[in-house]
Design an enzyme around this catalytic site. Structure first.
Site, PDB file in Angstrom:
ATOM      1  NE  ARG A  63       8.956  55.564  -4.593  1.00  0.00           N
ATOM      2  CZ  ARG A  63       9.429  55.982  -3.428  1.00  0.00           C
ATOM      3  NH1 ARG A  63       8.990  55.446  -2.334  1.00  0.00           N
ATOM      4  NH2 ARG A  63      10.343  56.926  -3.368  1.00  0.00           N
ATOM      5  NE  ARG A 114       0.766  66.461  -9.962  1.00  0.00           N
ATOM      6  CZ  ARG A 114       2.080  66.492  -9.778  1.00  0.00           C
ATOM      7  NH1 ARG A 114       2.886  66.871 -10.746  1.00  0.00           N
ATOM      8  NH2 ARG A 114       2.584  66.143  -8.617  1.00  0.00           N
ATOM      9  NE  ARG A 144      19.066  46.301  -9.350  1.00  0.00           N
ATOM     10  CZ  ARG A 144      19.826  45.598 -10.147  1.00  0.00           C
ATOM     11  NH1 ARG A 144      20.316  44.431  -9.768  1.00  0.00           N
ATOM     12  NH2 ARG A 144      20.104  46.028 -11.363  1.00  0.00           N
ATOM     13  NE  ARG A 166      17.995  57.915  -9.284  1.00  0.00           N
ATOM     14  CZ  ARG A 166      17.019  57.804  -8.404  1.00  0.00           C
ATOM     15  NH1 ARG A 166      15.936  58.518  -8.520  1.00  0.00           N
ATOM     16  NH2 ARG A 166      17.112  56.965  -7.388  1.00  0.00           N
ATOM     17  CD  GLU A 209      20.847  56.452  -8.220  1.00  0.00           C
ATOM     18  OE1 GLU A 209      20.840  57.669  -7.929  1.00  0.00           O
ATOM     19  OE2 GLU A 209      19.897  55.691  -7.981  1.00  0.00           O
ATOM     20  CE1 TYR A 243      12.034  53.159  -2.623  1.00  0.00           C
ATOM     21  CE2 TYR A 243      10.590  51.781  -3.940  1.00  0.00           C
ATOM     22  CZ  TYR A 243      11.455  52.835  -3.836  1.00  0.00           C
ATOM     23  OH  TYR A 243      11.743  53.569  -4.962  1.00  0.00           O
ATOM     24  CG  ASP A 265       9.957  58.360   0.420  1.00  0.00           C
ATOM     25  OD1 ASP A 265      10.999  58.015  -0.165  1.00  0.00           O
ATOM     26  OD2 ASP A 265       8.892  58.586  -0.167  1.00  0.00           O
TER      27      ASP A 265
HETATM   28  P1  FAD Z   1      20.261  54.204   6.810  1.00  0.00           P
HETATM   29  O1  FAD Z   1      20.343  55.599   6.312  1.00  0.00           O
HETATM   30  O2  FAD Z   1      20.649  53.117   5.881  1.00  0.00           O
HETATM   31  O3  FAD Z   1      21.122  54.097   8.143  1.00  0.00           O
HETATM   32  C1  FAD Z   1      21.488  52.862   8.712  1.00  0.00           C
HETATM   33  C2  FAD Z   1      22.911  52.985   9.221  1.00  0.00           C
HETATM   34  O4  FAD Z   1      23.226  51.787   9.935  1.00  0.00           O
HETATM   35  C3  FAD Z   1      23.937  53.124   8.112  1.00  0.00           C
HETATM   36  O5  FAD Z   1      24.713  54.292   8.311  1.00  0.00           O
HETATM   37  C4  FAD Z   1      24.783  51.851   8.244  1.00  0.00           C
HETATM   38  O6  FAD Z   1      26.164  52.069   7.957  1.00  0.00           O
HETATM   39  C5  FAD Z   1      24.581  51.478   9.701  1.00  0.00           C
HETATM   40  N1  FAD Z   1      24.793  50.053   9.968  1.00  0.00           N
HETATM   41  C6  FAD Z   1      24.195  49.003   9.360  1.00  0.00           C
HETATM   42  N2  FAD Z   1      24.655  47.849   9.873  1.00  0.00           N
HETATM   43  C7  FAD Z   1      25.528  48.173  10.837  1.00  0.00           C
HETATM   44  C8  FAD Z   1      26.355  47.409  11.718  1.00  0.00           C
HETATM   45  N3  FAD Z   1      26.370  46.069  11.681  1.00  0.00           N
HETATM   46  N4  FAD Z   1      27.164  48.062  12.586  1.00  0.00           N
HETATM   47  C9  FAD Z   1      27.194  49.430  12.611  1.00  0.00           C
HETATM   48  N5  FAD Z   1      26.439  50.183  11.796  1.00  0.00           N
HETATM   49  C10 FAD Z   1      25.631  49.575  10.916  1.00  0.00           C
HETATM   50  N6  FAD Z   1      13.921  59.262   0.819  1.00  0.00           N
HETATM   51  C11 FAD Z   1      13.220  60.413   0.640  1.00  0.00           C
HETATM   52  O7  FAD Z   1      12.404  60.768   1.487  1.00  0.00           O
HETATM   53  N7  FAD Z   1      13.435  61.205  -0.470  1.00  0.00           N
HETATM   54  C12 FAD Z   1      14.338  60.878  -1.438  1.00  0.00           C
HETATM   55  O8  FAD Z   1      14.508  61.619  -2.417  1.00  0.00           O
HETATM   56  C13 FAD Z   1      15.068  59.662  -1.284  1.00  0.00           C
HETATM   57  N8  FAD Z   1      15.963  59.283  -2.217  1.00  0.00           N
HETATM   58  C14 FAD Z   1      16.657  58.113  -2.051  1.00  0.00           C
HETATM   59  C15 FAD Z   1      17.571  57.764  -3.051  1.00  0.00           C
HETATM   60  C16 FAD Z   1      18.305  56.589  -2.920  1.00  0.00           C
HETATM   61  C17 FAD Z   1      19.283  56.216  -3.997  1.00  0.00           C
HETATM   62  C18 FAD Z   1      18.115  55.759  -1.775  1.00  0.00           C
HETATM   63  C19 FAD Z   1      18.898  54.489  -1.633  1.00  0.00           C
HETATM   64  C20 FAD Z   1      17.206  56.114  -0.796  1.00  0.00           C
HETATM   65  C21 FAD Z   1      16.461  57.291  -0.917  1.00  0.00           C
HETATM   66  N9  FAD Z   1      15.559  57.701   0.060  1.00  0.00           N
HETATM   67  C22 FAD Z   1      14.832  58.866  -0.121  1.00  0.00           C
HETATM   68  C23 FAD Z   1      15.322  56.895   1.290  1.00  0.00           C
HETATM   69  C24 FAD Z   1      16.211  57.347   2.476  1.00  0.00           C
HETATM   70  O9  FAD Z   1      17.563  57.165   2.140  1.00  0.00           O
HETATM   71  C25 FAD Z   1      15.851  56.486   3.699  1.00  0.00           C
HETATM   72  O10 FAD Z   1      14.491  56.660   4.035  1.00  0.00           O
HETATM   73  C26 FAD Z   1      16.671  56.802   4.972  1.00  0.00           C
HETATM   74  O11 FAD Z   1      17.971  57.163   4.703  1.00  0.00           O
HETATM   75  C27 FAD Z   1      16.628  55.571   5.871  1.00  0.00           C
HETATM   76  O12 FAD Z   1      17.233  55.846   7.094  1.00  0.00           O
HETATM   77  P2  FAD Z   1      17.647  54.654   8.083  1.00  0.00           P
HETATM   78  O13 FAD Z   1      18.193  55.288   9.294  1.00  0.00           O
HETATM   79  O14 FAD Z   1      16.525  53.713   8.201  1.00  0.00           O
HETATM   80  O15 FAD Z   1      18.776  53.843   7.289  1.00  0.00           O
HETATM   81  N1  UDP Z   2      10.273  54.930 -12.548  1.00  0.00           N
HETATM   82  C1  UDP Z   2      10.264  54.796 -13.919  1.00  0.00           C
HETATM   83  N2  UDP Z   2      10.779  55.792 -14.691  1.00  0.00           N
HETATM   84  C2  UDP Z   2      11.322  56.907 -14.157  1.00  0.00           C
HETATM   85  C3  UDP Z   2      11.322  57.058 -12.756  1.00  0.00           C
HETATM   86  C4  UDP Z   2      10.800  56.046 -11.978  1.00  0.00           C
HETATM   87  O1  UDP Z   2       9.817  53.784 -14.432  1.00  0.00           O
HETATM   88  O2  UDP Z   2      11.790  57.775 -14.920  1.00  0.00           O
HETATM   89  C5  UDP Z   2       9.710  53.822 -11.740  1.00  0.00           C
HETATM   90  C6  UDP Z   2      10.787  52.790 -11.358  1.00  0.00           C
HETATM   91  O3  UDP Z   2      10.167  51.519 -11.336  1.00  0.00           O
HETATM   92  C7  UDP Z   2      11.172  53.216  -9.970  1.00  0.00           C
HETATM   93  C8  UDP Z   2       9.828  53.678  -9.410  1.00  0.00           C
HETATM   94  O4  UDP Z   2       9.175  54.305 -10.523  1.00  0.00           O
HETATM   95  O5  UDP Z   2      11.722  52.145  -9.230  1.00  0.00           O
HETATM   96  C9  UDP Z   2       9.916  54.658  -8.239  1.00  0.00           C
HETATM   97  O6  UDP Z   2      10.643  55.771  -8.649  1.00  0.00           O
HETATM   98  P1  UDP Z   2      11.255  56.816  -7.643  1.00  0.00           P
HETATM   99  O7  UDP Z   2      11.880  57.913  -8.427  1.00  0.00           O
HETATM  100  O8  UDP Z   2      10.205  57.151  -6.659  1.00  0.00           O
HETATM  101  O9  UDP Z   2      12.360  55.910  -6.968  1.00  0.00           O
HETATM  102  P2  UDP Z   2      13.622  56.189  -6.040  1.00  0.00           P
HETATM  103  O10 UDP Z   2      13.918  57.659  -6.058  1.00  0.00           O
HETATM  104  O11 UDP Z   2      13.227  55.648  -4.713  1.00  0.00           O
HETATM  105  O12 UDP Z   2      14.686  55.402  -6.703  1.00  0.00           O
END
Ligand code: FAD
Ligand code: UDP
Length: 371
Positions: free
Chosen positions: A173, A177, A250, A281, A301, A349, A351
């Site tokens: 991911r 560069r 996780r 972070r 976090e 996993y 986005d």
């Molecule tokens: P979710 O957002 O998880 O929605 C599912 C919903 O279902 C939840 O609200 C949950 O409460 C509900 N649910 C589950 N089970 C039940 C049940 N039994 N009854 C009723 N409700 C239920 N993506 C990016 O593009 N850019 C980013 O920078 C980025 N950063 C991230 C950072 C973190 C820490 C994390 C964890 C994810 C990140 N993502 C990012 C990914 C992004 O969060 C997901 O792609 C997106 O939110 C997924 O949407 P979803 O609808 O599939 O799931």
């Molecule tokens: N990663 C790392 N060092 C960093 C940032 C990311 O080693 O400073 C690695 C780590 O394994 C992480 C993966 O790159 O799980 C993907 O990072 P990203 O920031 O895309 O993850 P997310 O925002 O989904 O947690």
């Protein structure tokens, strides 16, 4: 049999909300439920002291797909935020992703050739044919020194596993560069919605009945009879009562703090890449959208072991778990009343932009004959 709703959508995250919005647009009667007390899933932003706090971790929208960019822009105006996280390794700061600034900070190299020679020398001493895991993949890509300072500790903390036991794709991911460019993503479009993400969901779900604090499993039988079809976006293993075993996830813990300072760290995202610092972070939310406030809100976090009942943030897509998921997926395909989508139901996993693509593909398929 007459149903009260055409569709029940379980989960008010982006997958469920896009589907609900599109179904309503096609004249369908939809009910959305979520077990949390808010809409938006993990994209939820909460207004704290005038600052839009990314409640479940930093969310930066990025895509190269113009259609998806235009789609999300219907619901909010985006700013021109470019994600440029900084790594703190034992008190020294480095730019991310790995670029000419990082190489200068590490070695003082000033030209691409100097940096490439330096990495090449390191890489060739440790190169592994056909890398099988994250450690081998990372060393092949950037050499041992960058791996040890910027990847190894962060990855081990983030996943609670030795990088030798993690799939290689996770590290692919991150861009590498040989230009002075700190943009974390290579995508054409990027930004943060002005006013936060939650408004996007408010608009998508306008005019649709939403019941919060409502867990599908607490009333499964009732919900099965309420709608003709059900879109389920929760965890797939839970749906099938863990018949083929528990999938591994996780988890994370977020510690949000309002501080009486104007500017705490000068950047939205700072990663702590050593193994000893317990958090991965610190996010300072006001820098996502230049919020004007005398205060600031920061979030530590912490990676956390997943235990039954804790929040499932990341699927652990190794071979063992992917095998288990495959069995659930085959079973899900036979459920004609149900649709399954999103990061939990597809154990992926994912986005945000990719989730929207997938939800719109489902919409197209589902309403093909009925439009
Ligand atoms: P979710 O957002 O998880 O929605 C599912 C919903 O279902 C939840 O609200 C949950 O409460 C509900 N649910 C589950 N089970 C039940 C049940 N039994 N009854 C009723 N409700 C239920 N993506 C990016 O593009 N850019 C980013 O920078 C980025 N950063 C991230 C950072 C973190 C820490 C994390 C964890 C994810 C990140 N993502 C990012 C990914 C992004 O969060 C997901 O792609 C997106 O939110 C997924 O949407 P979803 O609808 O599939 O799931
Ligand atoms: N990663 C790392 N060092 C960093 C940032 C990311 O080693 O400073 C690695 C780590 O394994 C992480 C993966 O790159 O799980 C993907 O990072 P990203 O920031 O895309 O993850 P997310 O925002 O989904 O947690």
């Amino acid at each position: 049999m007459k149903f009260e709703y055409d569709y029940l959508v379980v989960g008010a995250g982006i997958f469920g909300s896009v589907f609900a919005y599109e179904a309503k647009k096609r004249g369908k009667k939809v009910l959305v439920i979520d077990k949390r007390d808010h809409i938006g899933g993990n994209m939820y932003t909460k207004n704290m002291d005038g600052i839009h706090v990314h409640y479940y971790g930093a969310h930066i929208f990025h895509t190269s797909n113009k259609e998806i960019w235009d789609y999300i822009n219907q619901f909010a105006e985006f700013n021109n935020y470019i994600n440029s996280p900084i790594a703190n390794y034992k008190g020294k700061l480095y730019n991310l992703p790995f670029n000419m600034n990082t190489f200068y900070q590490l070695w003082g190299t000033k030209t691409p050739k100097e940096a490439m020679d330096k990495i090449e020398e390191d890489r060739k001493n440790h190169f592994v044919e056909n890398p099988k895991n994250l450690e081998e993949q990372a060393i092949n890509l950037v050499g041992l020194e960058i791996y040890e300072k910027l990847i190894k500790g962060y990855t081990a903390k983030q996943w609670g596993k030795d990088p030798k036991d993690l799939p290689a794709f996770i590290i692919k991911r991150l861009p590498l560069r040989f230009t002075y460019n700190n943009n974390y993503f290579n995508d054409r479009y990027q930004g943060i919605p002005i006013g936060g993400y939650t408004q996007i969901f408010e608009k998508m779900l306008e005019g649709i009945e939403v019941r919060l604090n409502t867990d599908f499993f607490e009333n499964r039988e009732k919900f099965e009879h309420i709608a003709e079809k059900i879109l389920y976006t929760g965890a797939i293993d839970e749906f099938f009562n863990f018949e083929f075993g528990h999938l591994e996830y996780r988890s994370l813990a977020f510690d949000h703090q309002v501080l009486d300072v104007e500017n705490f760290q000068g950047n939205a995202v700072i990663n702590y890449t050593d193994l000893e610092t317990p958090y991965t972070r610190i996010i300072e939310h006001k820098h996502f959208d230049d919020a004007k406030s005398k205060h600031t809100v920061i979030t530590y976090e912490y990676p956390k072991k997943y235990e039954i009942g804790s929040e499932k943030y990341y699927p652990v897509n190794d071979d063992k778990n992917n095998e288990i998921y495959k069995r659930y997926k085959e079973k899900a395909a036979k459920e004609s009343k149900y649709l399954f989508g999103g990061r939990l139901a597809e154990y992926k996993y994912y986005d945000m932009h990719a989730v929207i693509i997938s939800a719109l593909a489902m919409v197209k398929n589902e309403f093909r004959d009925k439009e």
